[in-house]
Design a protein around this motif. Sequence first.
Motif, PDB file in Angstrom:
ATOM      1  N   GLU A 130      -5.803  13.281   4.153  1.00 57.95           N
ATOM      2  CA  GLU A 130      -4.644  13.926   5.050  1.00 57.95           C
ATOM      3  C   GLU A 130      -4.988  15.120   5.796  1.00 57.95           C
ATOM      4  OE1 GLU A 130      -0.810  14.323   6.424  1.00 57.95           O
ATOM      5  OE2 GLU A 130      -1.409  12.764   4.843  1.00 57.95           O
ATOM      6  N   GLU A 162       4.703   4.494   1.782  1.00 58.71           N
ATOM      7  CA  GLU A 162       5.044   5.640   2.407  1.00 58.71           C
ATOM      8  C   GLU A 162       5.044   5.640   3.995  1.00 58.71           C
ATOM      9  OE1 GLU A 162       5.272   8.476   0.733  1.00 58.71           O
ATOM     10  OE2 GLU A 162       5.004   7.364  -1.179  1.00 58.71           O
ATOM     11  N   ALA A 164     -11.970   9.270  -1.219  1.00 58.98           N
ATOM     12  CA  ALA A 164     -11.158   8.859  -2.224  1.00 58.98           C
ATOM     13  C   ALA A 164     -10.162   9.859  -2.363  1.00 58.98           C
ATOM     14  CB  ALA A 164     -12.077   8.503  -3.515  1.00 58.98           C
ATOM     15  N   ASP A 165     -10.262  11.208  -2.058  1.00 55.08           N
ATOM     16  CA  ASP A 165      -9.094  12.240  -2.214  1.00 55.08           C
ATOM     17  C   ASP A 165      -8.249  12.192  -1.198  1.00 55.08           C
ATOM     18  OD1 ASP A 165      -7.817  14.795  -2.346  1.00 55.08           O
ATOM     19  OD2 ASP A 165      -9.482  15.545  -3.544  1.00 55.08           O
ATOM     20  N   ASP A 166      -6.856  11.896  -1.714  1.00 53.76           N
ATOM     21  CA  ASP A 166      -6.026  11.778  -0.461  1.00 53.76           C
ATOM     22  C   ASP A 166      -5.570  13.049  -0.031  1.00 53.76           C
ATOM     23  OD1 ASP A 166      -5.594   9.024  -1.223  1.00 53.76           O
ATOM     24  OD2 ASP A 166      -3.578   9.452  -2.152  1.00 53.76           O
ATOM     25  N   ARG A 201       0.956  -1.148  -0.311  1.00 51.56           N
ATOM     26  CA  ARG A 201      -0.013   0.138   0.060  1.00 51.56           C
ATOM     27  C   ARG A 201       0.903   1.121  -0.108  1.00 51.56           C
ATOM     28  NH1 ARG A 201      -5.036  -0.732   2.727  1.00 51.56           N
ATOM     29  NH2 ARG A 201      -5.115   1.627   2.806  1.00 51.56           N
ATOM     30  N   GLU A 202       0.372   2.337  -0.853  1.00 48.76           N
ATOM     31  CA  GLU A 202       1.308   3.390  -0.932  1.00 48.76           C
ATOM     32  C   GLU A 202       0.267   4.777  -0.828  1.00 48.76           C
ATOM     33  OE1 GLU A 202       3.200   4.290  -4.429  1.00 48.76           O
ATOM     34  OE2 GLU A 202       1.634   3.190  -5.731  1.00 48.76           O
ATOM     35  N   ASP A 203      -0.968   4.569  -0.479  1.00 44.87           N
ATOM     36  CA  ASP A 203      -1.904   5.520  -0.258  1.00 44.87           C
ATOM     37  C   ASP A 203      -2.232   5.884   1.249  1.00 44.87           C
ATOM     38  OD1 ASP A 203      -4.901   3.844   0.603  1.00 44.87           O
ATOM     39  OD2 ASP A 203      -3.232   2.839  -0.190  1.00 44.87           O
ATOM     40  N   ILE A 204      -2.460   7.001   1.397  1.00 43.68           N
ATOM     41  CA  ILE A 204      -2.879   7.691   2.736  1.00 43.68           C
ATOM     42  C   ILE A 204      -3.807   7.080   3.351  1.00 43.68           C
ATOM     43  CG2 ILE A 204      -4.440   9.307   2.117  1.00 43.68           C
ATOM     44  CD1 ILE A 204      -1.475   9.710   4.743  1.00 43.68           C
ATOM     45  N   GLN A 205      -4.582   6.211   3.002  1.00 41.90           N
ATOM     46  CA  GLN A 205      -5.777   5.343   3.654  1.00 41.90           C
ATOM     47  C   GLN A 205      -5.205   4.391   4.273  1.00 41.90           C
ATOM     48  OE1 GLN A 205      -8.308   6.434   4.545  1.00 41.90           O
ATOM     49  NE2 GLN A 205      -9.857   7.103   2.869  1.00 41.90           N
TER      50      GLN A 205
END
Length: 424
Positions: free
Chosen positions: A133, A169, A127-129, A86-90
């Motif tokens: 954040e 991340e 859905a919007d990182d 995983r690399e998304d902020i979620q």
Amino acid sequence: MVGNKKTLPTLHGFLIKKVVWWATKRRCPPYMAVLGAEEQIKSHGNHIVYGRRGAGKSSLLAFFMHSLRKEKKPYAWVAMQTYSGREDIQVVTDVLMEIVEQLQKYNIASAELGNVRLKLELLADEADDKIVEKQLNRLRPKIRKALALIAEKHGSLFIFIDDVHLIKEQPVFLNHLYAICRDNRIFLKISGIEQFVKTYDPFLRQGLEKPHDAQEIRLDYNLTLPNKSKNHIKSILDAHAIYCALPDISYLCGKGVLDRLVWVAAGVPRDALYIFSKAISRSVMKDEKKVSISSIHAAASEMVEGKLKDMQQDIFGDSDEVKAILEKIRSFCIDEKRKNAFLVEIKNENTVFVQIQQLIALRLLHVIHEGITPRKAGRRFIALMLDYGFYVGIRAARSVDLFQKEPKALTSHELRKLPIFPLS
């Protein structure tokens, strides 16, 4: 009678069952004491435990976690295998939600934690990182306050993050966790493969700075401390042998088997257990009274395929370049120099050297000396050994000159004679 043919199947069945369970569940072997690391991990402070696969990272964290469970003290355990790649902020949202869920059983903060959990669940659908954040930054004080109630009630709270190297991340992820824990009687206990871990991003100024924010614990002795590696592995095997009503593991081993096992496994406990188990299976099939060196070699040859598969999981992005370097090293050692050990100049900024470090982390190359100056002063080299699985089968390849065959102290004279692998 101790040491006869009937002894092998008894221990074989036990080890096979255990090793298969560890392999399928991605668990570590039973924890054994390691140079006082227990006292370090149990202290009130943030720690990052480094080691290659099978070195005992998860085992050390689990040792402390079980101690807290017995004492009925609060903790949360997150296995990052669930979030691999995983690399998304979620991923931060999901991990925080998992931590909150685990801590809700400590009723002192049930209302506050319930409210935080609800907000995290709502945020998980975003859905919007950038929005995620921003919302996480707003939520952090509330999460921090809710966890502080538990820490204050019990004196402390520990959060275990196992295999942090599996997400991309890492500085951003660790920055959110540390903001919640800092000066709050909450302590992070993290494990990972050092070559794949980046705890701090100096440009973003996010993450954990070492050693100020977190201290390091290294468990991977490999072959630079051969005696300690041997004693550690033998103590684990002895524990299993005693469980099977044997005095120790030596009663099942032929001459030189334990030394060769430690050398072939490069001092990694889980690799040694796997290889020894496979070697027992082969010795039983051949109706041997004891495990032989040839069985150890054959088991090591089988194991290298599993290590190559691990490469896909641990290296983010395209692993073809790392595979290409591995093939060049294999050809250099086996076809060109016909030696299984070599030197590489230490150049941390060099791309090839970085890829070699990754091969060390994947247990395809093994460190036998961390730094030597064989020629010109000011140029330091690391001494490495190509994994035995590439050149042994039933017996070691006769065309390859094996560098030592058992764990023992190395001399500068021996190391200086090793060929140098070019980085260019």
